[in-house]
Design an enzyme around this catalytic site. Structure first.
Site, PDB file in Angstrom:
ATOM      1  N   ASP A 167      11.116   3.196   5.219  1.00  0.00           N
ATOM      2  CA  ASP A 167      10.854   1.825   5.668  1.00  0.00           C
ATOM      3  C   ASP A 167      12.088   1.344   6.429  1.00  0.00           C
ATOM      4  O   ASP A 167      13.206   1.798   6.165  1.00  0.00           O
ATOM      5  CB  ASP A 167      10.582   0.898   4.464  1.00  0.00           C
TER       6      ASP A 167
ATOM      7  N   GLU B 173      -0.472  -3.926   9.789  1.00  0.00           N
ATOM      8  CA  GLU B 173      -1.725  -3.674  10.515  1.00  0.00           C
ATOM      9  C   GLU B 173      -1.661  -4.266  11.931  1.00  0.00           C
ATOM     10  O   GLU B 173      -2.428  -5.164  12.306  1.00  0.00           O
ATOM     11  CB  GLU B 173      -2.888  -4.260   9.692  1.00  0.00           C
TER      12      GLU B 173
ATOM     13  N   ASN C 106     -14.313  -1.651   5.272  1.00  0.00           N
ATOM     14  CA  ASN C 106     -13.960  -2.989   5.755  1.00  0.00           C
ATOM     15  C   ASN C 106     -15.040  -3.628   6.617  1.00  0.00           C
ATOM     16  O   ASN C 106     -15.073  -4.852   6.754  1.00  0.00           O
ATOM     17  CB  ASN C 106     -12.602  -2.971   6.456  1.00  0.00           C
TER      18      ASN C 106
ATOM     19  N   SER D 278      -6.485  -0.160   7.965  1.00  0.00           N
ATOM     20  CA  SER D 278      -7.702  -0.663   7.324  1.00  0.00           C
ATOM     21  C   SER D 278      -8.825  -0.794   8.332  1.00  0.00           C
ATOM     22  O   SER D 278      -9.994  -0.704   7.972  1.00  0.00           O
ATOM     23  CB  SER D 278      -7.473  -2.056   6.756  1.00  0.00           C
TER      24      SER D 278
ATOM     25  N   MET E 165       0.813  -1.217   0.000  1.00  0.00           N
ATOM     26  CA  MET E 165       0.000   0.000   0.000  1.00  0.00           C
ATOM     27  C   MET E 165       0.842   1.261   0.000  1.00  0.00           C
ATOM     28  O   MET E 165       0.462   2.262  -0.596  1.00  0.00           O
ATOM     29  CB  MET E 165      -0.948   0.017   1.207  1.00  0.00           C
TER      30      MET E 165
ATOM     31  N   HIS F  47      -7.513   6.260   4.641  1.00  0.00           N
ATOM     32  CA  HIS F  47      -7.498   4.855   4.220  1.00  0.00           C
ATOM     33  C   HIS F  47      -7.623   4.777   2.701  1.00  0.00           C
ATOM     34  O   HIS F  47      -8.650   5.157   2.135  1.00  0.00           O
ATOM     35  CB  HIS F  47      -8.666   4.124   4.927  1.00  0.00           C
TER      36      HIS F  47
ATOM     37  N   LYS G  20       1.926   0.298  14.938  1.00  0.00           N
ATOM     38  CA  LYS G  20       1.412   1.588  14.449  1.00  0.00           C
ATOM     39  C   LYS G  20       1.515   2.659  15.535  1.00  0.00           C
ATOM     40  O   LYS G  20       1.927   3.793  15.261  1.00  0.00           O
ATOM     41  CB  LYS G  20      -0.041   1.440  13.992  1.00  0.00           C
TER      42      LYS G  20
HETATM   43  P1  NAD Z   1       2.941  -4.818   3.658  1.00  0.00           P
HETATM   44  O1  NAD Z   1       3.249  -5.949   4.560  1.00  0.00           O
HETATM   45  O2  NAD Z   1       2.998  -4.999   2.177  1.00  0.00           O
HETATM   46  O3  NAD Z   1       3.919  -3.568   4.005  1.00  0.00           O
HETATM   47  C1  NAD Z   1       4.178  -3.100   5.300  1.00  0.00           C
HETATM   48  C2  NAD Z   1       5.532  -2.380   5.286  1.00  0.00           C
HETATM   49  O4  NAD Z   1       5.706  -1.749   6.549  1.00  0.00           O
HETATM   50  C3  NAD Z   1       6.721  -3.337   5.090  1.00  0.00           C
HETATM   51  O5  NAD Z   1       7.517  -2.892   4.000  1.00  0.00           O
HETATM   52  C4  NAD Z   1       7.480  -3.245   6.414  1.00  0.00           C
HETATM   53  O6  NAD Z   1       8.888  -3.365   6.258  1.00  0.00           O
HETATM   54  C5  NAD Z   1       7.091  -1.851   6.861  1.00  0.00           C
HETATM   55  N1  NAD Z   1       7.273  -1.627   8.313  1.00  0.00           N
HETATM   56  C6  NAD Z   1       6.893  -2.436   9.329  1.00  0.00           C
HETATM   57  N2  NAD Z   1       7.213  -1.845  10.505  1.00  0.00           N
HETATM   58  C7  NAD Z   1       7.794  -0.661  10.217  1.00  0.00           C
HETATM   59  C8  NAD Z   1       8.325   0.392  11.006  1.00  0.00           C
HETATM   60  N3  NAD Z   1       8.321   0.332  12.351  1.00  0.00           N
HETATM   61  N4  NAD Z   1       8.838   1.475  10.377  1.00  0.00           N
HETATM   62  C9  NAD Z   1       8.858   1.543   9.025  1.00  0.00           C
HETATM   63  N5  NAD Z   1       8.361   0.568   8.218  1.00  0.00           N
HETATM   64  C10 NAD Z   1       7.849  -0.517   8.822  1.00  0.00           C
HETATM   65  O7  NAD Z   1       1.495  -4.309   4.112  1.00  0.00           O
HETATM   66  P2  NAD Z   1       0.447  -3.429   3.252  1.00  0.00           P
HETATM   67  O8  NAD Z   1      -0.505  -4.339   2.591  1.00  0.00           O
HETATM   68  O9  NAD Z   1       1.189  -2.378   2.481  1.00  0.00           O
HETATM   69  O10 NAD Z   1      -0.357  -2.739   4.456  1.00  0.00           O
HETATM   70  C11 NAD Z   1       0.110  -1.555   5.090  1.00  0.00           C
HETATM   71  C12 NAD Z   1      -1.061  -0.857   5.751  1.00  0.00           C
HETATM   72  O11 NAD Z   1      -2.039  -0.531   4.739  1.00  0.00           O
HETATM   73  C13 NAD Z   1      -1.781  -1.715   6.776  1.00  0.00           C
HETATM   74  O12 NAD Z   1      -2.233  -0.912   7.828  1.00  0.00           O
HETATM   75  C14 NAD Z   1      -2.972  -2.263   5.981  1.00  0.00           C
HETATM   76  O13 NAD Z   1      -4.056  -2.614   6.797  1.00  0.00           O
HETATM   77  C15 NAD Z   1      -3.298  -1.055   5.112  1.00  0.00           C
HETATM   78  N6  NAD Z   1      -4.050  -1.354   3.898  1.00  0.00           N
HETATM   79  C16 NAD Z   1      -3.780  -2.466   3.155  1.00  0.00           C
HETATM   80  C17 NAD Z   1      -4.515  -2.724   2.008  1.00  0.00           C
HETATM   81  C18 NAD Z   1      -4.231  -3.946   1.178  1.00  0.00           C
HETATM   82  O14 NAD Z   1      -5.020  -4.247   0.275  1.00  0.00           O
HETATM   83  N7  NAD Z   1      -3.156  -4.653   1.418  1.00  0.00           N
HETATM   84  C19 NAD Z   1      -5.514  -1.829   1.602  1.00  0.00           C
HETATM   85  C20 NAD Z   1      -5.733  -0.679   2.359  1.00  0.00           C
HETATM   86  C21 NAD Z   1      -5.006  -0.444   3.500  1.00  0.00           C
END
Ligand code: NAD
Length: 443
Positions: free
Chosen positions: A76, A132, A230, A159, A57, A180, A137
Site C-alpha cells: 500500500d 474503485e 453488484n 466491484s 478488502m 472479486h 486501477k
Molecule cells: P479502501 O478505501 O478500504 O482501501 C483502498 C486501499 O487502497 C487504501 O488503503 C489505499 O491507501 C490503497 N491505495 C490507493 N491507491 C493505491 C496505489 N496506487 N497503490 C497502492 N495502494 C493504493 O477500499 P476497499 O473497500 O478495500 O476497496 C478496495 C477494492 O475492493 C475496490 O475496488 C472495491 O470496489 C473492492 N471491493 C470492495 C468491497 C467492500 O465491501 N468494500 C467488496 C468487494 C470488493
C-alpha cells in the site's frame, strides 16, 4: 392475507431445508462446471499471493489466504494502512465464524507488508484491491505488469469496473482476470471470477485453483459493469435510500429486510461496504443500467459530508470501534435527508420488502434475457454468497418460484405509482402468463 386471500410475503416463512438443499445443489453443480471447464481438479494452487491495497478488502483477502497457510505480500502507498494491516487482518481472521483463533506471531509469519510494488516480484498471483477508480486501477495494473514474473497472474478485485476498461493499458491482457471477493458475512465464501474478452484459459485455470486453495466457490462470469453480484446488489441498496427519501424510517427498512432473513439490512450493508466505495460503484454502473435507480442523491450527499459508514464510525448508523453491532441511527442523516425528501408515502412491512426486492428481480430477469449469466443458478449463488440474501430461501429466484410469477406480477401492480420503472420485464410477464418457473422443483 391480501385481498386475493393469499398470505402476505411477510407471512411466507422459508420451507425448512428447501433453501439449503437448493443452494447445496447449485454449489456442487457450479464447482463441477468450473473443474470440468478449467481443469482445476488435482492441480496446485498458487504458492504465494500478492495484494495491492491494504484497505478493508485487501486485509479481508489477506485473512482468507493466510487462513490456508499461504504466504501473502501486502503493498500500500499509505504507511498508516500498512502499519495497521496486521492487527486488522488478525481481527478479520478471529471474528470469522467457526475459524480457530490465530495469534499475531502466526499471522506475522505469513503476512509481509511493503510500500513497494517490487516486493511482489516473485508472487504467483497478485490481486489489485486499491480504490474503485478506473484511472488509479489502470495505473496500478500497468505498473504491476512490469513488476511481476512472466508467468504470474494479475487479478483485479474491482466491484464494478469492466475488465475491458481495466485491461486497456496492459501489454498482455490475457494474463488478467477479475477476482472479486466479498466481505465475509457468514455465508459460503465465493470469488466472482471475471473472464475478459482476451483472458486466457490458463489464467482462468489459475484463478479457479486459487479459489479452490482458499476454499472459495469459483463463480466464473462474463465481463459487464457490476458483473453479476453488484448488478443485483447496487439497485437493492439504491432502493433502500429511495425509501428513506419517501419518509420511511431507517429502522423500518432494516427490520423488513432482517425479518425476511437477510443477514443485515441494506443500510447497514452500505455502512459496512463504505459509502465512498458504494458511490464509485454506482457511478460505474449508472450508464449501463437503464430503468434502475442506481445513484441516489442521498448517497452523494453522505459522501460529501464524510459520513462513510463503519470506516468513519458514522453512516446511516453510528458505530463503536469495539462493537460489531451499530449503536443508533446517525442524527446527521435527518438534515441531509431534509434536502432530498420527496413526497411521503405510507408503507407496510410488506410494501417495503416488495420495494427492496423488485429492482433485484427485474435485473435478474433482464440478465437471463440478455444471456449475461449462464443460468438462473448463477443468480441465486451470487446473491446468497455475495451479499447475504437468506440462504434459507434458496436465493432470489428460488424465492420467486415459491411465490409464483403470476402473484409477483399482481403485487407489482401496487407499485404503479413508480411509473415505468415498476413495469415487469417481458420474461417475467411471459412466465406469469405461462405459469413457468426459474428452476424445476426439487424432487
Ligand atoms: P479502501 O478505501 O478500504 O482501501 C483502498 C486501499 O487502497 C487504501 O488503503 C489505499 O491507501 C490503497 N491505495 C490507493 N491507491 C493505491 C496505489 N496506487 N497503490 C497502492 N495502494 C493504493 O477500499 P476497499 O473497500 O478495500 O476497496 C478496495 C477494492 O475492493 C475496490 O475496488 C472495491 O470496489 C473492492 N471491493 C470492495 C468491497 C467492500 O465491501 N468494500 C467488496 C468487494 C470488493
Amino acid at each position: 392475507m391480501d385481498c386475493q386471500g393469499e398470505p402476505s410475503l411477510m407471512d411466507m416463512p422459508p420451507v425448512p431445508g428447501l433453501g439449503a438443499a437448493h443452494q447445496q445443489r447449485l454449489m456442487e453443480a457450479e464447482r463441477r462446471w468450473a473443474e470440468s471447464h478449467f481443469g482445476a481438479r488435482g492441480g496446485d494452487g498458487p504458492a504465494s499471493i500478492g495484494i495491492v491495497g491494504a484497505g478493508l478488502m485487501g486485509t479481508a483477502i489477506a485473512a482468507a489466504v493466510v487462513r490456508h497457510g499461504i504466504p501473502v505480500r501486502l503493498v500500500d502507498l499509505d504507511h498508516a494502512a500498512l502499519a495497521s494491516a496486521l492487527p486488522r487482518t488478525l481481527r478479520q481472521l478471529n471474528t470469522s465464524p467457526g475459524a480457530p483463533p490465530r495469534t499475531a506471531p502466526e499471522v506475522a509469519g505469513l503476512l509481509r507488508t511493503s510500500p513497494e510494488l517490487a516486493a511482489l516480484a516473485d508472487c504467483d498471483l497478485v490481486v489489485e484491491s486499491v480504490v474503485e477508480k478506473l484511472a488509479v486501477k489502470q495505473h496500478v495494473l500497468a505498473r504491476l505488469e512490469s513488476v511481476v514474473a512472466p508467468g504470474a497472474i494479475v487479478a483485479s478485485n474491482t466491484s464494478t469496473i469492466s475488465w475491458a476498461q481495466l485491461a486497456t493499458p496492459l501489454q498482455e491482457p490475457g494474463r488478467m482476470c477479475g477476482c472479486h471477493f466479498f466481505l465475509p458475512f457468514g455465508q459460503a465464501p465465493m470469488i466472482e471470477i471475471i473472464r475478459g474478452a482476451q483472458t486466457r484459459d490458463d489464467t482462468l485455470v489459475a484463478a479457479v485453483r486459487f479459489a479452490k486453495a482458499i476454499d472459495h466457490l469459483p463463480l466464473v462470469v462474463t465481463d459487464a459493469p457490476g458483473f453479476v453480484v453488484n448488478r443485483l446488489l447496487v439497485p437493492f441498496l439504491a432502493e433502500a435510500m429511495q425509501l428513506l427519501t419517501e419518509g420511511v424510517a431507517a429502522e423500518a427498512i432494516e427490520r423488513a429486510a432482517e425479518n425476511f432473513g437477510m443477514l443485515m439490512g441494506p443500510l447497514r450493508l452500505l455502512d459496512e461496504i463504505g459509502l465512498d466505495t458504494a458511490l464509485e460503484c454506482a457511478l460505474t454502473m449508472e450508464s449501463s443500467s437503464t430503468g434502475l435507480v442506481i445513484r441516489s442523491p442521498l448517497l452523494v450527499a453522505m459522501v460529501k459530508a464524510r459520513q462513510l459508514g463503519r470506516k468513519t464510525q458514522a453512516g446511516f448508523f453510528l458505530y463503536d470501534e469495539q462493537d460489531e453491532r451499530p449503536r443508533i441511527p446517525n442524527p446527521q442523516l435527518a438534515p441531509l435527508l431534509a434536502r432530498w425528501r420527496g413526497p411521503s408515502r405510507s408503507h407496510t412491512a410488506e410494501s417495503i420488502l416488495l420495494r427492496l426486492l423488485f429492482p433485484m428481480l427485474f435485473e435478474a430477469t433482464r440478465m437471463l434475457e440478455r444471456g449475461s449469466v449462464r443460468d438462473a443458478a448463477q443468480i441465486d449463488l451470487a446473491i446468497v454468497c455475495g451479499f447475504g440474501f437468506p440462504a434459507s430461501r434458496g436465493g432470489l429466484l428460488c424465492w420467486a418460484d415459491r411465490v409464483g410469477a403470476a402473484r409477483i406480477v399482481r403485487l407489482l401492480e401496487t407499485l404503479e405509482y413508480l411509473g415505468p420503472r415498476a413495469q415487469p420485464p417481458p420474461l417475467l410477464l411471459d412466465m406469469a402468463r405461462q405459469n413457468r418457473r426459474f428452476f424445476e422443483p426439487l424432487p
